[in-house]
Design a protein around this motif. Structure first.
Motif, PDB file in Angstrom:
ATOM      1  N   LEU A   1     -30.279  20.916  -9.470  1.00 34.87           N
ATOM      2  CA  LEU A   1     -31.675  21.358  -9.516  1.00 34.87           C
ATOM      3  C   LEU A   1     -31.955  22.488  -8.542  1.00 34.87           C
ATOM      4  CD1 LEU A   1     -34.554  20.619 -10.636  1.00 34.87           C
ATOM      5  CD2 LEU A   1     -34.748  19.070  -8.686  1.00 34.87           C
ATOM      6  N   ASP A   2     -32.241  23.641  -9.099  1.00 41.48           N
ATOM      7  CA  ASP A   2     -32.715  24.758  -8.281  1.00 41.48           C
ATOM      8  C   ASP A   2     -34.070  24.356  -7.696  1.00 41.48           C
ATOM      9  OD1 ASP A   2     -33.059  27.370  -7.242  1.00 41.48           O
ATOM     10  OD2 ASP A   2     -34.081  28.032  -9.071  1.00 41.48           O
ATOM     11  N   ILE A   3     -34.386  24.843  -6.507  1.00 36.75           N
ATOM     12  CA  ILE A   3     -35.641  24.456  -5.850  1.00 36.75           C
ATOM     13  C   ILE A   3     -36.804  25.358  -6.253  1.00 36.75           C
ATOM     14  CG2 ILE A   3     -36.800  24.366  -3.609  1.00 36.75           C
ATOM     15  CD1 ILE A   3     -35.026  21.924  -4.277  1.00 36.75           C
ATOM     16  N   PHE A   4     -36.563  26.654  -6.319  1.00 41.37           N
ATOM     17  CA  PHE A   4     -37.666  27.563  -6.643  1.00 41.37           C
ATOM     18  C   PHE A   4     -37.655  27.852  -8.133  1.00 41.37           C
ATOM     19  CE2 PHE A   4     -36.763  28.006  -2.160  1.00 41.37           C
ATOM     20  CZ  PHE A   4     -38.003  27.663  -1.666  1.00 41.37           C
ATOM     21  N   LEU A   5     -38.582  27.196  -8.824  1.00 41.56           N
ATOM     22  CA  LEU A   5     -38.646  27.204 -10.282  1.00 41.56           C
ATOM     23  C   LEU A   5     -40.065  27.474 -10.746  1.00 41.56           C
ATOM     24  CD1 LEU A   5     -36.710  23.867 -10.882  1.00 41.56           C
ATOM     25  CD2 LEU A   5     -35.887  26.125 -11.578  1.00 41.56           C
ATOM     26  N   PRO A   6     -40.224  28.051 -11.941  1.00 46.23           N
ATOM     27  CA  PRO A   6     -41.567  28.210 -12.504  1.00 46.23           C
ATOM     28  C   PRO A   6     -42.174  26.855 -12.892  1.00 46.23           C
ATOM     29  CG  PRO A   6     -39.944  29.553 -13.695  1.00 46.23           C
ATOM     30  CD  PRO A   6     -39.188  28.615 -12.811  1.00 46.23           C
TER      31      PRO A   6
ATOM     32  N   VAL B   1     -30.601  22.904 -13.945  1.00 49.48           N
ATOM     33  CA  VAL B   1     -31.961  23.441 -13.918  1.00 49.48           C
ATOM     34  C   VAL B   1     -31.971  24.667 -13.018  1.00 49.48           C
ATOM     35  CG1 VAL B   1     -34.390  22.933 -13.547  1.00 49.48           C
ATOM     36  CG2 VAL B   1     -32.787  21.061 -14.069  1.00 49.48           C
ATOM     37  N   GLU B   2     -32.141  25.811 -13.623  1.00 47.93           N
ATOM     38  CA  GLU B   2     -32.063  27.081 -12.884  1.00 47.93           C
ATOM     39  C   GLU B   2     -32.799  28.137 -13.687  1.00 47.93           C
ATOM     40  OE1 GLU B   2     -31.913  29.639 -10.687  1.00 47.93           O
ATOM     41  OE2 GLU B   2     -30.074  28.784  -9.808  1.00 47.93           O
ATOM     42  N   ASP B   3     -33.779  28.805 -13.050  1.00 50.01           N
ATOM     43  CA  ASP B   3     -34.556  29.808 -13.776  1.00 50.01           C
ATOM     44  C   ASP B   3     -33.859  31.168 -13.815  1.00 50.01           C
ATOM     45  OD1 ASP B   3     -35.114  29.808 -10.968  1.00 50.01           O
ATOM     46  OD2 ASP B   3     -36.757  31.216 -11.320  1.00 50.01           O
ATOM     47  N   ASN B   4     -32.952  31.399 -12.876  1.00 39.45           N
ATOM     48  CA  ASN B   4     -32.230  32.677 -12.866  1.00 39.45           C
ATOM     49  C   ASN B   4     -31.102  32.633 -13.898  1.00 39.45           C
ATOM     50  OD1 ASN B   4     -29.810  34.382 -11.886  1.00 39.45           O
ATOM     51  ND2 ASN B   4     -31.547  35.271 -10.810  1.00 39.45           N
TER      52      ASN B   4
END
Ligand code: MN
Length: 133
Positions: A61-66, A17-20
């Motif tokens: 899990l990335d922490i800063f996500l949309p 899970v990563e928005d970048n």
């Protein structure tokens, strides 16, 4: 560099899970190269959907996500009795003081600091994967 030969059916499945996009593609590439099955999500809501439908062996899990941040996603995943046994490893930025502690407080099983060391990543994941019966 032939990950095709890996027995896909028996290799652990990792939800990334990563928005970048660049970070996500890098992690996915490293995991696939090391023989893991990979499922991807780009925000917190999708992370929960994919956890339910794919039932991964581990979640990165990335922490800063949309939509929903990693802390809230962790609380929801750990609050779901059918999903709470899946290890969640937070991807936390070095620069963000307190993010590791907050990730653990939210229920994450561990964390991997960013920037990710691609040579260390497979070892770090192996450490958190539960032994399979
Ligand atoms: Mn992010």
């Amino acid at each position: 560099m032939d990950s095709e030969e890996v027995d896909k059916a028996s290799s652990p499945k990792i939800l990334v899970v990563e928005d970048n996009q660049d970070n996500r593609e890098m992690v996915v590439k490293v995991l696939k190269f090391n023989g893991y099955q990979v499922v991807e999500a780009v925000d917190g809501e999708e992370a929960i959907e994919k956890a339910r439908t794919e039932y991964p062996d581990l979640i990165l899990l990335d922490i800063f996500l949309p939509k929903m941040d990693g802390y809230e996603a962790t609380r929801r995943l750990k609050g779901d009795t059918s999903l709470r046994n899946i290890p969640i490893i937070a991807l936390t930025a070095h620069a963000m003081k307190g993010s590791m502690e907050e990730a653990l407080a939210a229920g994450c099983d561990g964390y991997i600091p960013k920037p990710i060391d691609v040579r260390e990543l497979p070892k770090q994941i192996q450490h958190f994967l539960k032994p399979r019966p």
